[in-house]
Design an enzyme around this catalytic site. Structure first.
Site, PDB file in Angstrom:
ATOM      1  CD  GLN A  58       3.355   4.738   2.202  1.00  0.00           C
ATOM      2  OE1 GLN A  58       3.926   5.594   1.547  1.00  0.00           O
ATOM      3  NE2 GLN A  58       2.239   4.990   2.873  1.00  0.00           N
ATOM      4  CB  THR A  63      -2.183  13.625   5.132  1.00  0.00           C
ATOM      5  OG1 THR A  63      -2.496  12.524   4.277  1.00  0.00           O
ATOM      6  CG2 THR A  63      -0.725  13.558   5.521  1.00  0.00           C
ATOM      7  CE  LYS A  94       4.185   7.371   5.490  1.00  0.00           C
ATOM      8  NZ  LYS A  94       3.844   8.310   4.378  1.00  0.00           N
ATOM      9  CG  ASN A 120      -5.248  17.204  -1.156  1.00  0.00           C
ATOM     10  OD1 ASN A 120      -6.011  18.154  -1.324  1.00  0.00           O
ATOM     11  ND2 ASN A 120      -5.351  16.060  -1.784  1.00  0.00           N
ATOM     12  CE  LYS A 142      -3.890   2.178   0.416  1.00  0.00           C
ATOM     13  NZ  LYS A 142      -3.499   2.853  -0.858  1.00  0.00           N
ATOM     14  N   GLY A 149      -2.770   8.206  -4.192  1.00  0.00           N
ATOM     15  CA  GLY A 149      -2.100   9.403  -4.685  1.00  0.00           C
ATOM     16  C   GLY A 149      -0.877   9.764  -3.872  1.00  0.00           C
ATOM     17  CG  ASP A 150       3.358  10.935  -2.797  1.00  0.00           C
ATOM     18  OD1 ASP A 150       3.347  10.553  -1.619  1.00  0.00           O
ATOM     19  OD2 ASP A 150       4.240  11.719  -3.220  1.00  0.00           O
ATOM     20  CE  LYS A 168       4.691   7.278  -2.159  1.00  0.00           C
ATOM     21  NZ  LYS A 168       4.040   7.734  -0.898  1.00  0.00           N
ATOM     22  CB  SER A 177      -5.472   4.821   2.152  1.00  0.00           C
ATOM     23  OG  SER A 177      -5.327   5.938   1.304  1.00  0.00           O
TER      24      SER A 177
HETATM   25  O1  2IT Z   1       2.923   9.095   1.660  1.00  0.00           O
HETATM   26  C1  2IT Z   1       1.817   8.550   1.854  1.00  0.00           C
HETATM   27  O2  2IT Z   1       1.573   7.946   2.897  1.00  0.00           O
HETATM   28  C2  2IT Z   1       0.813   8.655   0.793  1.00  0.00           C
HETATM   29  N1  2IT Z   1       1.100   9.254  -0.232  1.00  0.00           N
HETATM   30  C3  2IT Z   1      -0.534   8.023   0.960  1.00  0.00           C
HETATM   31  C4  2IT Z   1      -0.503   6.586   0.581  1.00  0.00           C
HETATM   32  C5  2IT Z   1      -1.842   5.898   0.585  1.00  0.00           C
HETATM   33  O3  2IT Z   1      -1.843   4.714   0.213  1.00  0.00           O
HETATM   34  O4  2IT Z   1      -2.866   6.489   0.945  1.00  0.00           O
END
Ligand code: 2IT
Length: 450
Positions: A111, A210, A114, A241, A90, A165-166, A126, A382
């Site tokens: 990630q 976020t 996190k 955002n 993810k 997204g990112d 990613k 998410s």
């Molecule tokens: O950096 C991050 O945690 C994100 N861009 C969100 C990743 C997600 O799967 O919602």
């Protein structure tokens, strides 16, 4: 430092010498978990660390698209499925000119930990492309997204890998990507992507999650310090955002963002970005031209300082870098420390260089919180979107916001406890790394060698 940890860091330095961002995040995470490796000799025996720094799978793909004049362009697409020990991969997709394997790997590695901190079953991944969305028409973005998904769709799925997204990938891009996935697969698997529109399975609060989560985390830090959120003045960088979510939640909690910085300089609004009108203006300004925040200063008659960052201003209580990686280097860190401001709350992924971060952490008067904990509410919501999709239900905004708040309280708590357990006191950076690592390490050990 533990000799095994040091040897793995050296391996990564040698092998990834041309991917400095990845080396930087590996150094940061592994140096934090050194005492865990001391306490668990079985991890070294199983060579867990050389395994964890190697993506389970990473691939590139060709993405060809035609612009509005019919000219052809070839881009590189990436997906890094870094670690799936605790759940499907993810993580977001970043579309930006500077994307190369070092950026995708650093984001993927962050990630892993996190996602573990959210307490939800999601592995780390990613992806992205060196496609530059600046100045592209809707139709060009759609054709690019369709071509990108045509190359990627076979390798993702609701139980395999769930992109989101990112930077450069928002609701519009996710819509085009999902449309193409559905067309190719012929099934309605909306759990394959998150950050979707509300009309086809998106979650309320995801766009703000976020920033909201970062503010909830800040509230926990303040509670720990017997301090309160009301009246706090915040300086941020970035007003995408994430920055926007911070502004909005700050307003709801009785705090205010009084400085924000963009690519062209910074704005100082002593009254704070805390009216509906100002928040809406920021959305409009960004949609028209993402490179300039000066129009805000012109409209509301406040100070604008061109080509400068707001790091070092004294009339704030909290700094929250929320723009991009390596935004705060040593020079800015020195100004931040000299300002006397107590709270440094990272929000963007790796916004601080390692030397600057270590310098700030060494300041006795400061509390430093790491992005992989602070911004985890985004990916956390998410994961809540994935739950809603698999249940074929939509939760109310209050339900999602409430779960997000609980998640952030828990992330702060487990981080503080992990640091305490290993004798670091209230060290949120070390604690987040240890807590995230511990969960993934346990799962990897139990699943045997691979
Ligand atoms: O950096 C991050 O945690 C994100 N861009 C969100 C990743 C997600 O799967 O919602």
């Amino acid at each position: 430092m533990n000799a095994y940890v040091e040897s793995v860091i050296n391996n990564v330095r040698a092998k990834h010498a041309n991917e400095p961002e990845f080396v930087q995040t590996v150094e940061e995470v592994l140096s934090s978990i050194s005492p865990v490796i001391d306490a668990h000799p079985e991890y070294e025996k199983a060579d867990l660390l050389n395994r964890i720094v190697e993506p389970e799978r990473m691939f590139t793909f060709r993405v060809v698209w035609q612009d509005d004049n019919g000219a052809y362009h070839t881009q590189t697409g990436y997906r890094c499925q870094f670690n799936g020990a605790i759940g499907p991969y993810k993580g977001g997709l970043r579309f930006q000119k500077n994307v190369y394997p070092g950026i995708i790997k650093f984001l993927g590695f962050e990630q892993i930990f996190k996602n573990a901190l959210t307490g939800l079953p999601i592995g780390g991944g990613k992806g992205g492309s060196d496609f530059d969305p600046a100045g592209k028409s809707d139709a060009e973005v759609m054709r690019f997204c369709q071509s990108f998904m045509t190359a990627l769709y076979k390798y993702i799925g609701p139980s395999i890998d769930v992109p989101a997204g990112d930077m450069g990938v928002g609701g519009r891009e996710i819509g085009y990507l999902f449309g193409q996935y559905r067309r190719l697969k012929g099934t309605y698997e909306n759990g394959v992507l998150t950050g979707k529109g509300l009309s086809y399975g998106g979650s309320l609060i995801r766009p703000e999650a976020t920033g909201y989560g970062a503010m909830y985390y800040l509230c926990e830090v303040l509670k720990h310090e017997h301090d309160k959120i009301e009246g706090k003045r915040i300086a941020i960088s970035g007003y995408g955002n994430v920055g926007w979510g911070i502004m909005k939640k700050a307003m709801q909690l009785g705090a205010k963002v009084t400085y924000f910085a963009g690519p062209d300089g910074y704005v100082h609004d002593p009254d704070g970005v805390c009216t509906e009108d100002k928040l809406n203006f920021i959305l409009e300004m960004r949609a028209k031209d993402p490179m300039h925040c000066k129009p805000y200063a012109d409209k509301y008659g406040c100070e604008f300082v061109p080509n400068a960052k707001c790091w070092g201003v004294k009339d704030v209580d909290v700094y929250m870098p929320a723009a991009t990686q390596n935004d705060v280097k040593m020079e800015s860190a020195e100004k931040i420390a000299a300002s006397g401001v107590k709270y440094y709350i990272e929000v963007a992924n790796m916004p601080t260089t390692n030397d600057a971060l270590n310098y700030l952490r060494a300041q006795k008067h400061m509390i430093v919180a790491p992005s992989k904990a602070v911004n985890a509410g985004g990916v956390g919501v998410s994961a809540l979107e994935m739950s809603q999709n698999s249940e074929r239900l939509s939760w109310t905004a209050e339900e999602v916001d409430d779960q997000l708040k609980k998640m952030m309280i828990n992330i702060h708590k487990v981080s503080a406890e992990a640091a305490e357990k290993y004798g670091f006191g209230y060290d949120l950076v070390t604690g987040a790394n240890i807590a995230g690592f511990q969960k993934v390490a346990t799962a990897m050990m139990e699943q045997g060698v691979f």
